[in-house]
Design a protein around this motif. Structure first.
Motif, mmCIF file in Angstrom:
data_model
loop_
_atom_site.group_PDB
_atom_site.id
_atom_site.type_symbol
_atom_site.label_atom_id
_atom_site.label_comp_id
_atom_site.label_asym_id
_atom_site.label_seq_id
_atom_site.Cartn_x
_atom_site.Cartn_y
_atom_site.Cartn_z
ATOM 1 N N GLN A 49 8.361 -6.387 2.213
ATOM 2 C CA GLN A 49 7.263 -6.840 1.350
ATOM 3 C C GLN A 49 5.914 -6.396 1.899
ATOM 4 O O GLN A 49 5.070 -5.898 1.162
ATOM 5 N N ARG A 52 5.537 -2.702 1.352
ATOM 6 C CA ARG A 52 5.265 -2.404 -0.057
ATOM 7 C C ARG A 52 3.786 -2.582 -0.381
ATOM 8 O O ARG A 52 3.224 -1.838 -1.156
ATOM 9 N N ALA A 55 2.062 0.539 0.921
ATOM 10 C CA ALA A 55 2.706 1.824 0.632
ATOM 11 C C ALA A 55 1.777 2.792 -0.087
ATOM 12 O O ALA A 55 1.846 4.002 0.124
#
Length: 75
Positions: A49, A52, A55
């Motif tokens: 998480q 992400r 990212a």
């Protein structure tokens, strides 16, 4: 001991890179080292998480490297 060895090799190779090419290229390549800890965070620590969330920054860094490579190959 291995960490110290890799740190020394990194410093030495960066110093040589700064003398051989433009510093903007060296800095762009240097920023890619952030992606390796992100991958390690996913693989070993289960931080999918958090990775992400950052990212997009990694994608922008890779895109910048590709653009620099394309620009330098066109010379």
């Amino acid at each position: 001991m291995a960490l110290g060895l890799f740190a020394a090799l990194t410093t030495t190779s960066q110093r040589k890179a700064y003398t051989r090419t433009l510093c903007s290229y060296v800095e762009a390549v240097q920023q890619v080292e952030i992606l390796l800890p992100m991958a390690a965070g996913i693989a070993w620590f289960g931080e999918a998480q958090r990775v992400r969330e950052s990212a997009l920054g990694g994608i922008v860094m890779l895109l910048g490297m590709v653009l620099l490579a394309l620009a330098s190959s066109g010379k």
